[in-house]
Design a protein around this motif. Structure first.
Motif, PDB file in Angstrom:
ATOM      1  N   GLY A 108      22.727   2.742 -14.073  1.00 22.79           N
ATOM      2  CA  GLY A 108      21.991   2.609 -12.830  1.00 22.79           C
ATOM      3  C   GLY A 108      21.545   1.205 -12.470  1.00 22.79           C
ATOM      4  O   GLY A 108      20.786   1.030 -11.512  1.00 22.79           O
ATOM      5  N   LEU A 109      21.994   0.184 -13.214  1.00 27.13           N
ATOM      6  CA  LEU A 109      21.648  -1.188 -12.854  1.00 27.13           C
ATOM      7  C   LEU A 109      22.383  -1.578 -11.572  1.00 27.13           C
ATOM      8  O   LEU A 109      23.603  -1.479 -11.492  1.00 27.13           O
ATOM      9  N   PRO A 110      21.679  -2.046 -10.560  1.00 28.22           N
ATOM     10  CA  PRO A 110      22.361  -2.474  -9.338  1.00 28.22           C
ATOM     11  C   PRO A 110      22.945  -3.879  -9.523  1.00 28.22           C
ATOM     12  O   PRO A 110      22.313  -4.760 -10.107  1.00 28.22           O
ATOM     13  N   TYR A 111      24.149  -4.088  -9.047  1.00 27.88           N
ATOM     14  CA  TYR A 111      24.763  -5.411  -9.115  1.00 27.88           C
ATOM     15  C   TYR A 111      25.727  -5.565  -7.947  1.00 27.88           C
ATOM     16  O   TYR A 111      26.138  -4.586  -7.325  1.00 27.88           O
ATOM     17  N   ASP A 112      26.066  -6.808  -7.633  1.00 26.55           N
ATOM     18  CA  ASP A 112      26.996  -7.105  -6.555  1.00 26.55           C
ATOM     19  C   ASP A 112      28.233  -7.789  -7.117  1.00 26.55           C
ATOM     20  O   ASP A 112      28.172  -8.447  -8.167  1.00 26.55           O
ATOM     21  N   VAL A 113      29.323  -7.641  -6.398  1.00 27.18           N
ATOM     22  CA  VAL A 113      30.509  -8.470  -6.625  1.00 27.18           C
ATOM     23  C   VAL A 113      30.690  -9.289  -5.356  1.00 27.18           C
ATOM     24  O   VAL A 113      30.777  -8.732  -4.259  1.00 27.18           O
ATOM     25  N   ASN A 114      30.712 -10.606  -5.498  1.00 25.66           N
ATOM     26  CA  ASN A 114      30.783 -11.520  -4.358  1.00 25.66           C
ATOM     27  C   ASN A 114      32.136 -12.215  -4.300  1.00 25.66           C
ATOM     28  O   ASN A 114      32.668 -12.622  -5.340  1.00 25.66           O
ATOM     29  N   LEU A 115      32.657 -12.394  -3.100  1.00 20.78           N
ATOM     30  CA  LEU A 115      33.828 -13.227  -2.861  1.00 20.78           C
ATOM     31  C   LEU A 115      33.421 -14.359  -1.922  1.00 20.78           C
ATOM     32  O   LEU A 115      32.747 -14.122  -0.916  1.00 20.78           O
ATOM     33  N   TYR A 116      33.832 -15.585  -2.251  1.00 17.63           N
ATOM     34  CA  TYR A 116      33.587 -16.739  -1.401  1.00 17.63           C
ATOM     35  C   TYR A 116      34.921 -17.169  -0.814  1.00 17.63           C
ATOM     36  O   TYR A 116      35.891 -17.371  -1.548  1.00 17.63           O
ATOM     37  N   ALA A 117      34.974 -17.305   0.504  1.00 22.18           N
ATOM     38  CA  ALA A 117      36.243 -17.577   1.167  1.00 22.18           C
ATOM     39  C   ALA A 117      36.066 -18.605   2.277  1.00 22.18           C
ATOM     40  O   ALA A 117      34.943 -18.937   2.673  1.00 22.18           O
ATOM     41  N   GLY A 118      37.197 -19.073   2.795  1.00 25.05           N
ATOM     42  CA  GLY A 118      37.188 -20.048   3.875  1.00 25.05           C
ATOM     43  C   GLY A 118      37.570 -21.408   3.351  1.00 25.05           C
ATOM     44  O   GLY A 118      38.722 -21.652   2.994  1.00 25.05           O
ATOM     45  N   VAL A 168      37.747 -19.123  -2.527  1.00 21.92           N
ATOM     46  CA  VAL A 168      37.283 -20.307  -3.239  1.00 21.92           C
ATOM     47  C   VAL A 168      36.345 -19.961  -4.391  1.00 21.92           C
ATOM     48  O   VAL A 168      35.938 -20.852  -5.140  1.00 21.92           O
ATOM     49  N   GLY A 169      36.015 -18.688  -4.553  1.00 18.45           N
ATOM     50  CA  GLY A 169      35.161 -18.333  -5.666  1.00 18.45           C
ATOM     51  C   GLY A 169      34.914 -16.843  -5.775  1.00 18.45           C
ATOM     52  O   GLY A 169      35.222 -16.062  -4.871  1.00 18.45           O
ATOM     53  N   LEU A 170      34.367 -16.461  -6.926  1.00 17.32           N
ATOM     54  CA  LEU A 170      34.076 -15.063  -7.257  1.00 17.32           C
ATOM     55  C   LEU A 170      32.787 -15.057  -8.061  1.00 17.32           C
ATOM     56  O   LEU A 170      32.533 -15.974  -8.851  1.00 17.32           O
ATOM     57  N   ALA A 171      31.932 -14.055  -7.859  1.00 15.99           N
ATOM     58  CA  ALA A 171      30.678 -14.006  -8.609  1.00 15.99           C
ATOM     59  C   ALA A 171      30.220 -12.571  -8.820  1.00 15.99           C
ATOM     60  O   ALA A 171      30.584 -11.658  -8.062  1.00 15.99           O
ATOM     61  N   PHE A 172      29.408 -12.399  -9.854  1.00 17.00           N
ATOM     62  CA  PHE A 172      28.666 -11.167 -10.078  1.00 17.00           C
ATOM     63  C   PHE A 172      27.193 -11.505  -9.846  1.00 17.00           C
ATOM     64  O   PHE A 172      26.685 -12.511 -10.368  1.00 17.00           O
ATOM     65  N   GLY A 173      26.524 -10.694  -9.021  1.00 17.50           N
ATOM     66  CA  GLY A 173      25.164 -11.022  -8.624  1.00 17.50           C
ATOM     67  C   GLY A 173      24.177  -9.891  -8.843  1.00 17.50           C
ATOM     68  O   GLY A 173      24.547  -8.719  -8.920  1.00 17.50           O
ATOM     69  N   ILE A 174      22.908 -10.266  -8.937  1.00 23.51           N
ATOM     70  CA  ILE A 174      21.814  -9.316  -9.076  1.00 23.51           C
ATOM     71  C   ILE A 174      20.784  -9.629  -7.992  1.00 23.51           C
ATOM     72  O   ILE A 174      20.365 -10.785  -7.835  1.00 23.51           O
ATOM     73  N   SER A 175      20.378  -8.612  -7.234  1.00 27.76           N
ATOM     74  CA  SER A 175      19.329  -8.769  -6.227  1.00 27.76           C
ATOM     75  C   SER A 175      18.594  -7.444  -6.119  1.00 27.76           C
ATOM     76  O   SER A 175      19.137  -6.470  -5.607  1.00 27.76           O
ATOM     77  N   PRO A 176      17.368  -7.337  -6.641  1.00 28.07           N
ATOM     78  CA  PRO A 176      16.659  -6.049  -6.670  1.00 28.07           C
ATOM     79  C   PRO A 176      16.590  -5.407  -5.290  1.00 28.07           C
ATOM     80  O   PRO A 176      16.192  -6.059  -4.316  1.00 28.07           O
ATOM     81  N   PRO A 177      16.945  -4.128  -5.183  1.00 29.71           N
ATOM     82  CA  PRO A 177      16.937  -3.464  -3.888  1.00 29.71           C
ATOM     83  C   PRO A 177      15.565  -2.952  -3.463  1.00 29.71           C
ATOM     84  O   PRO A 177      15.382  -2.538  -2.328  1.00 29.71           O
ATOM     85  N   GLY A 178      14.609  -2.959  -4.365  1.00 23.70           N
ATOM     86  CA  GLY A 178      13.295  -2.408  -4.043  1.00 23.70           C
ATOM     87  C   GLY A 178      12.176  -3.306  -4.520  1.00 23.70           C
ATOM     88  O   GLY A 178      12.338  -4.521  -4.677  1.00 23.70           O
ATOM     89  N   ASP A 179      11.039  -2.702  -4.785  1.00 26.88           N
ATOM     90  CA  ASP A 179       9.849  -3.455  -5.182  1.00 26.88           C
ATOM     91  C   ASP A 179       9.670  -3.492  -6.697  1.00 26.88           C
ATOM     92  O   ASP A 179       8.541  -3.538  -7.209  1.00 26.88           O
ATOM     93  N   TYR A 180      10.759  -3.457  -7.402  1.00 24.73           N
ATOM     94  CA  TYR A 180      10.674  -3.502  -8.853  1.00 24.73           C
ATOM     95  C   TYR A 180      11.727  -4.476  -9.376  1.00 24.73           C
ATOM     96  O   TYR A 180      12.777  -4.681  -8.762  1.00 24.73           O
ATOM     97  N   PRO A 181      11.454  -5.133 -10.506  1.00 22.40           N
ATOM     98  CA  PRO A 181      12.423  -6.095 -11.039  1.00 22.40           C
ATOM     99  C   PRO A 181      13.635  -5.385 -11.638  1.00 22.40           C
ATOM    100  O   PRO A 181      13.579  -4.198 -11.959  1.00 22.40           O
TER     101      PRO A 181
END
Length: 551
Positions: free
Chosen positions: A402-412, A464-477
């Motif tokens: 249940g850990l929230p995470y993102d997969v990011n693509l950087y382009a252009g 131009v890049g790829l990343a894995f990211g974390i950004s809390p979706p609510g009011d908790y860490p």
């Protein structure tokens, strides 16, 4: 003429049953028996679903209990942000493909309450709900457009818009192979105005939805509630060893009305009788093949290609297997985080825990609410051309589910980057072992804080890049550890040695011929069910949670 029409209908029904039987032989034996252990199930619904569950009306809740399902449900007013109020087709984007999805799923998986009147004698076995059923109400059968419209590019009450919604939510289902998602088609209307469109859309869900998306996991199934309610000889059921889906072309309106367009007791009980054995089949097929998942393509040696340095086509599907030097043109994976907050992110290649080989990328993070952190791989001097591939995949191991995470693509370009991302949560499979995560390019969306927010990623030739990211979706860490291995590109065509999986959860349903018979005349008023008539017109594109990259 009438005799010929009746003969044609009989031939069609017989042929449909034969095709279903043939398909079931290819699938192998189907198991309609109840699970041996108590299984937790939750049903997202409004009034039609409430009637269907209720003792003395549809009896679904009691019947599911008799088949070893511990049933919970949602209704109006349920959940974070009262998400239970919203069950129209466009609302599934908020449930399953928005920045709030991790919060809703956490609540949904852990809900054990009743919001309808049905017998529940089984004790709560504990743990999360394993099965998620969801259904829109009958106004959602009033889809505008044309029956053959392809998927559109935003959510709306049209055939194209509805197809768009269901295509988008598949990615969340793929990220949770430990859950079985069961789509219940919206019930029919008595008004024939849009009945042909409703029939066409539900046939698409039954026959084409998963196949068009090349969805090979077995954790998604469809029950054609709509079809069962359109005629006494219309069925979606298990019969004589196979799954049968039959109907009379041209009969697309509600056959079992009550005082309004809510299905009657007779129709609701018919649906219960046909659905429960199918659910048992879907459950056993999912459980028996829960580990089966498409394997990533075999690693190929990187070929040297003499091209201008500003754009490099990729000949190997491997982006990084973490077994040697950094990918060409990069400085390796680098952590970035919001330094204005008490947030930390450490990421590096570490030996020991790995899916294949001896090492994997390990991320250890603690991110406070409102902050962000990423682990990024940037191509400093080149632009990658990944357009020959369908998307990317990776193996994921996590410290907890249940850990929230993102997969990011950087382009252009390096000077003017565009950020596209997708939000996921770690499945249970990733805690016990390694989960395969496969993402096609069209599942990535432009970051919500940028221009053209929500735009589909369309620049795989300008990465131009790829990343894995974390950004809390609510009011908790959010704190924990992620391990990533074998980051690869997905080929557009299956390898020649691969065969279609016989375990794909597609019911064995025949394709119906083009409907030529006139629609039945239907009476009765259309009573709003859900938020259909109050849906904001601005709900065209959904925003996704973002993680900014610090450079």
């Amino acid at each position: 003429m009438k005799i010929r029409l009746r003969l044609w209908v009989l031939v069609f029904i017989s042929l449909s049953a034969f095709l279903s039987l043939s398909a079931s032989w290819q699938q192998g034996a189907l198991n309609p028996s109840a699970p041996e252990n108590v299984i937790k199930l939750i049903f997202i619904h409004h009034s039609t679903g409430e009637n269907w569950l209720t003792d003395g009306y549809g009896d679904l809740g009691r019947t599911l209990g008799e088949n070893n399902y511990f049933v919970s449900d949602t209704n109006y007013g349920w959940g974070p942000n009262n998400i239970g109020d919203r069950t129209d087709i466009p609302d599934w984007l908020e449930w399953f493909a928005s920045d709030q999805t991790p919060i809703y799923l956490q609540a949904l998986f852990n809900e054990s309450g009743q919001h309808s009147n049905y017998t529940r004698n089984l004790p709560d076995p504990g743990g999360e709900n394993e099965i998620v059923m969801f259904k829109s109400c009958f106004p959602n059968s009033a889809l505008d457009g044309d029956p053959d419209d392809p998927p559109g590019t935003y959510a709306e009450f049209t055939v194209a818009g509805a197809k768009y919604v269901y295509n988008q939510i598949l990615n969340t289902f793929a990220a949770h192979p430990d859950k079985l998602f069961v789509v219940i088609t919206a019930p029919p209307l008595s008004d024939p105005t849009f009945a042909e469109n409703a029939r066409a859309f539900n046939l698409w869900l039954m026959n084409d939805w998963l196949a068009e998306n090349q969805y090979t996991l077995n954790n998604v199934a469809v029950f054609d509630f709509y079809n069962v309610l359109t005629g006494p000889d219309h069925h979606h059921r298990f019969l004589n060893g196979s799954i049968e889906h039959v109907f009379t072309p041209g009969r697309n309106t509600l056959f079992y009305p009550s005082d309004d367009d809510h299905p009657s007791i007779e129709g609701s009980r018919k649906a219960t009788e046909e659905f429960v054995p199918l659910l048992n089949i879907y459950y056993h097929r999912w459980k028996e093949n829960a580990i089966s998942a498409p394997q990533p393509p075999a690693q190929q040696p990187t070929e040297e290609v003499e091209t201008p340095p500003e754009q490099i086509p990729v000949s190997s599907p491997t982006i990084d297997d973490f077994e040697g030097t950094n990918p060409v043109g990069t400085n390796g994976w680098t952590p970035y985080w919001d330094e204005t907050s008490p947030t930390s992110m450490n990421c590096s290649t570490q030996p020991g825990t790995a899916y294949a080989g001896s090492a994997a990328l390990m991320m250890d993070f603690e991110v406070t609410p409102g902050a962000w952190a990423t682990c990024a791989l940037m191509y400093e001097t080149s632009i990658q051309d990944w357009s020959a591939y369908l998307g990317l995949s990776f193996r994921l191991h996590a410290s907890q589910e249940g850990l929230p995470y993102d997969v990011n693509l950087y382009a252009g370009s390096h000077d003017s980057q565009e950020i596209y991302l997708i939000t996921l949560t770690t499945p249970a499979e990733s805690v016990a072992g390694w989960a395969l995560i496969s993402l096609t390019w069209d599942t990535f969306r432009r970051a919500s804080w940028e221009a053209n927010a929500g735009e589909v990623f369309g620049k795989p030739n300008q990465v131009v890049g790829l990343a894995f990211g974390i950004s809390p979706p609510g009011d908790y860490p959010v704190a924990g550890q992620l391990w990533v291995d074998d980051v690869q590109l997905l080929p557009k065509a299956e390898p020649t040695a691969a065969q279609p999986s016989p375990e794909v959860p597609l019911p064995s349903t025949p394709i119906s011929p083009t409907q030529t018979a006139a629609e039945d005349e239907g009476g009765g008023s259309v009573v709003p069910c859900g938020s259909f008539f109050t849906l904001p017109l601005a709900w065209l594109l959904y925003s996704v949670r973002h993680t900014r990259r610090k450079r």
